[in-house]
Design an enzyme around this catalytic site. Structure first.
Site, short mmCIF file in Angstrom:
data_model
loop_
_atom_site.label_atom_id
_atom_site.label_comp_id
_atom_site.label_asym_id
_atom_site.label_seq_id
_atom_site.Cartn_x
_atom_site.Cartn_y
_atom_site.Cartn_z
N CYS A 17 0.85 -1.18 0.00
CA CYS A 17 0.00 0.00 0.00
C CYS A 17 0.89 1.24 0.00
CB CYS A 17 -0.90 0.01 1.23
SG CYS A 17 0.03 0.08 2.80
N HIS A 46 5.87 -5.06 8.64
CA HIS A 46 5.91 -6.44 9.10
C HIS A 46 6.14 -7.41 7.94
CE1 HIS A 46 3.70 -5.50 13.13
NE2 HIS A 46 5.00 -5.44 13.24
N CYS A 101 2.63 5.81 8.92
CA CYS A 101 1.67 5.96 7.82
C CYS A 101 0.76 7.15 8.11
CB CYS A 101 0.83 4.69 7.70
SG CYS A 101 -0.52 4.84 6.50
N GLU A 131 0.81 -0.68 16.28
CA GLU A 131 -0.05 0.46 15.96
C GLU A 131 -0.93 0.83 17.16
OE1 GLU A 131 -3.85 1.70 13.24
OE2 GLU A 131 -2.46 0.23 12.37
N SER A 228 1.70 -9.66 10.84
CA SER A 228 1.04 -8.64 10.04
C SER A 228 -0.47 -8.74 10.24
CB SER A 228 1.37 -8.83 8.55
OG SER A 228 0.50 -8.07 7.74
N ASN A 230 -2.97 -6.99 8.91
CA ASN A 230 -3.82 -6.97 7.71
C ASN A 230 -3.74 -8.30 6.95
OD1 ASN A 230 -2.12 -6.54 5.02
ND2 ASN A 230 -1.09 -5.38 6.62
N SER A 273 1.98 -5.35 3.42
CA SER A 273 3.41 -5.20 3.64
C SER A 273 4.23 -6.27 2.92
CB SER A 273 3.73 -5.23 5.15
OG SER A 273 3.11 -6.34 5.78
#
Length: 319
Positions: A17, A46, A101, A131, A228, A230, A273
């Site tokens: 991304c 990650h 980010c 995060e 990770s 996501n 990632s």
């Protein structure tokens, strides 16, 4: 002996991304401008392949600032850091670059704004994720409470139900988060939410891309790291959509091929990632085992680009 045919459905969008691309470019440009070594607090993103690639160029990854020697640049990871980290760096007169980010920074600013107007914050996220640690570290500890599930949302007790707000981690399951938010809104009708949802565009788009192919697949592979968020959510989305075999895999060499026995259609995607080179690596490994035909499945076209820190802009880099 002829190979068995295998159709691979490639999800789109997948992989990097804009926030991840920006973070990696910050490390690479810092190495070009300041020379090696450049220190990075926590994994920049990650993915071990990405981290090891940057290490080979001169990046040094550490967990805390006290591991950073004097006189070298330090970069904060894309996941964001608590406020006390840059404060400590400034106190020690360290030169640092922030690769957080911008969509995570947006959540940080939301948290600060809620505290300023007297709202207690309910943060929807996963305990211990960098995060979440960074976001909770933007405000006083007694001003924010973590909510990890709909069950927790049902049972959480608050002192002032009239002055509540919620924010979320950017890499959550869209469906799970909607369920939690629905519980909070039912229990606390006056709760304040973000003007625009906190789950980032890339997380949402990659989950929608998996939904588009999951029911057509006998199995689905997600290229990504176990830490990770996501990437893990993509596995869960595939399973929720009815794909019987959904597997997270870091590299082609890690795949247990017995999990693909008897399949004819394989879905393939990558977390935000994970670089495309790892998808290509896995496709080549599939070709070694099967007679592969690839079908790219169309999806949302992403055109988001985030600016670099001013210290690394083209003008600054050449100045």
């Amino acid at each position: 002996m002829s190979k068995r045919p295998l159709t691979v459905l490639l999800a789109n969008p997948r992989g990097f991304c804009a926030g991840v691309e920006r973070a990696i470019e910050i490390v690479e440009r810092a190495l070009q401008k300041y020379g090696a070594p450049v220190y990075v607090r926590h994994e920049i993103v990650h993915n071990r392949f990405v981290v090891e690639s940057l290490e080979s160029k001169g990046a040094v990854f550490v967990e805390e600032l006290d591991e950073v020697p004097e006189g070298v640049p330090v970069i904060f990871s894309a996941h964001g850091v608590p406020k006390d980290v840059p404060a400590d760096a400034e106190r020690r007169q360290m030169f640092y670059l922030d690769a957080t980010c911008p969509l995570v920074s947006k959540v940080h600013r939301e948290a600060e704004r809620h505290v300023r107007v007297g709202h207690h914050i309910l943060l929807i996220g996963h305990a211990g994720h960098p995060e979440v640690v960074g976001t909770m570290g933007q405000v006083p500890a007694d001003a924010i409470t973590l909510v990890e599930s709909a069950a927790e949302a049902e049972s959480i007790a608050v002192d002032d139900p009239e002055n509540l707000a919620y924010i979320t981690q950017t890499t959550l399951s869209v469906d799970d988060t909607a369920e939690i938010i629905a519980v909070l809104r039912r229990r606390f009708p006056r709760i304040h939410g973000p003007k625009k949802e906190d789950i980032c565009y890339a997380t949402t788009n990659r989950q929608e891309a998996v939904k588009a192919i999951a029911q057509q697949c006998d199995a689905l592979l997600v290229v990504g790291a176990p830490n990770s968020s996501n990437s893990q959510r993509l596995v869960e989305v595939a399973e929720r959509e009815g794909c019987k075999t959904a597997v997270l895999v870091q590299r082609a060499e890690d795949l247990d091929w017995s999990q693909l026995a008897g399949i004819s259609t394989l879905g393939l995607t990558a977390g935000a990632s994970a670089p495309e080179v790892l998808v290509e690596e896995l496709l080549q490994a599939c070709r070694d085992h099967f007679d592969v035909s690839i079908r790219e499945v169309s999806g949302v076209v992403e055109d988001v680009i985030f600016k670099l820190p001013k210290e690394l802009s083209d003008r600054a880099a050449t100045g």
